[in-house]
Enzyme design. Structure first.
Site, PDB file in Angstrom:
ATOM      1  N   TYR A 127       0.788  -1.231   0.000  1.00 14.17           N
ATOM      2  CA  TYR A 127       0.000   0.000   0.000  1.00 14.17           C
ATOM      3  C   TYR A 127       0.821   1.282   0.000  1.00 14.17           C
ATOM      4  CZ  TYR A 127      -4.664  -1.969   0.531  1.00 14.17           C
ATOM      5  OH  TYR A 127      -5.860  -2.597   0.306  1.00 14.17           O
ATOM      6  N   LYS A 149       2.215 -15.429   2.737  1.00 12.59           N
ATOM      7  CA  LYS A 149       2.375 -16.261   1.543  1.00 12.59           C
ATOM      8  C   LYS A 149       3.868 -16.554   1.419  1.00 12.59           C
ATOM      9  CE  LYS A 149       0.960 -18.379  -2.167  1.00 12.59           C
ATOM     10  NZ  LYS A 149       0.212 -19.652  -2.110  1.00 12.59           N
ATOM     11  N   ASP A 166      -3.861 -18.598   0.934  1.00 19.79           N
ATOM     12  CA  ASP A 166      -4.848 -19.347   0.135  1.00 19.79           C
ATOM     13  C   ASP A 166      -5.592 -20.360   1.004  1.00 19.79           C
ATOM     14  OD1 ASP A 166      -2.420 -20.687   0.356  1.00 19.79           O
ATOM     15  OD2 ASP A 166      -2.411 -21.460  -1.694  1.00 19.79           O
ATOM     16  N   ASP A 190      -6.774  -6.665   3.934  1.00 19.63           N
ATOM     17  CA  ASP A 190      -7.850  -5.993   3.194  1.00 19.63           C
ATOM     18  C   ASP A 190      -8.782  -7.028   2.574  1.00 19.63           C
ATOM     19  OD1 ASP A 190      -9.230  -3.873   1.788  1.00 19.63           O
ATOM     20  OD2 ASP A 190      -8.182  -4.560   0.001  1.00 19.63           O
ATOM     21  N   ASP A 245     -12.888  -8.441   3.920  1.00 20.94           N
ATOM     22  CA  ASP A 245     -14.152  -8.423   3.159  1.00 20.94           C
ATOM     23  C   ASP A 245     -14.810  -9.805   3.230  1.00 20.94           C
ATOM     24  OD1 ASP A 245     -13.690  -5.786   2.383  1.00 20.94           O
ATOM     25  OD2 ASP A 245     -14.325  -6.137   0.312  1.00 20.94           O
TER      26      ASP A 245
END
Ligand code: IPM
Ligand code: MN
Length: 343
Positions: free
Chosen positions: A132, A179, A212, A236, A240
């Site tokens: 970001y 990850k 994942d 982020d 959601d």
């Protein structure tokens, strides 16, 4: 002494939900002095800057910021977003983004299996680094030889402090998500700091998941999670997903805080919702629960619980907006919460 709250409804749905949050805070008896600032797309088009230096000076002084949502089709989305929300997060060093997801009523779960519906988890999202930060560039732009880079910034300090915060707020377990199997440099730093910080908290259970697999587990059985800690982008995305597990974006709150300086910005996660904004359809619960997080952050857990309890009771009685099974307008849904405040 009353706390100084800077109010930034900004754009779209933000303009409708922030007044509802203030209505609830006033009804709860919060000793707050609200001051609204003209930060929005109209002001940006007029002044040419997302936040003027005069307004910035006021925002930097406030005890907390109550925020709506930013975005407008008339302005360049990325510059405007970076100049308002991301600037506030970065320059006030609000490194912790707390995104709770709690199922207040069974009917709001999208899951078929009843035994897996129970959700009461908290995502602790790193909020000042990662992908970001806006570092990178486009070389040979517009040609077939173009190269675009977007740097993923991970610092020893930034990773360590967010991991530490996760242990501060954990009740039973901290799950760290990255990850590191594919992103080996950033992942390597996260793994090292994770092991070091976890070793200092031997009483808390710990688990590591790749992002994942974490996405899959969150849908399969969200009841297994307590606190999730992760980087900016994964936080982020996953938040959601977790919002949808408990009733959708309309009810998801967030707190952007710096636990060391005490600074904080509190915002619903839903954004400007251009498809429904301005029609009295937007759910004020995300903003009201964000206000409850602000009250908690400013040191009044009883009042925070009272607001959250009133929200839960209104939702269960279906005294809420359409997105979560009621038939009320934005302001009627705010009134329903006010009516149920027991404090
Ligand atoms: C959020 C939003 C922001 C983010 C956008 C508007 C930059 O999606 O608060 O989750 O990605 O952090
Ligand atoms: Mn988001």
């Amino acid at each position: 002494m009353s706390k100084k709250i800077a109010v930034l409804p900004c754009d779209g749905a933000g303009k409708e939900v922030v007044p509802e949050a203030i209505k609830v805070l006033r009804a709860a008896g919060a000793d707050f002095d609200f001051e609204e600032f003209d930060v929005n797309a109209d002001a940006y088009l007029r002044d040419g800057v997302p936040i003027t230096p005069e307004v910035w000076a006021e925002l930097a002084k406030a005890d907390s910021i109550l925020f709506g949502a930013v975005g407008d089709e008339r302005v360049n989305h990325t510059n405007y977003l970076a100049g308002v929300l991301l600037r506030l997060r970065f320059e006030l060093d609000l490194y912790v983004n707390l995104r709770p997801a709690k199922l207040y009523d069974d009917r709001l779960s999208p899951l078929r299996r009843e035994d897996r519906r129970h959700v009461d988890l908290l995502t602790v999202r790193e909020n000042t680094e990662g992908l970001y930060v806006g570092m990178g560039g486009r070389f040979k732009k517009g040609t077939q030889d173009e190269i675009a880079t977007q740097e993923d910034i991970n610092t020893h300090l930034g990773v360590t402090r967010i991991l530490e915060h996760a242990f501060q707020v954990a009740r039973r377990e901290v799950v760290m998500i990255d990850k590191s199997n594919a992103m080996t440099y950033a992942g390597g730093l996260w793994q090292e700091r994770w092991k070091a910080v976890a070793a200092q908290h031997p009483k808390t259970k710990t688990r590591h998941l790749l992002v994942d697999a974490a996405a899959m587990q969150l849908v399969k059985d969200p009841s297994q999670f307590d606190v999730i800690v992760t980087g900016n982008l994964f936080g982020d995305i996953l938040s959601d997903l977790t919002a949808e597990l408990v009733g959708g974006m309309g009810i998801a709150p967030s707190a952007n805080i710096n636990p060391k300086t005490g600074r904080g910005l509190f915002e619903p996660v839903h954004g400007t919702a251009p498809d429904i904004a301005g029609k009295g359809l937007v759910n004020p619960v995300g903003a009201i629960l964000s206000a409850s997080m602000m009250v908690r952050h400013l040191g009044d857990p009883q009042m925070a619980d009272a607001i959250e309890g009133a929200v839960e009771s209104a939702i269960r009685a279906r005294e809420c907006t359409r997105d979560i099974g009621g038939s009320l307008s934005t302001s009627q849904a705010g009134d329903a919460v006010v009516k149920r405040l027991k404090y």
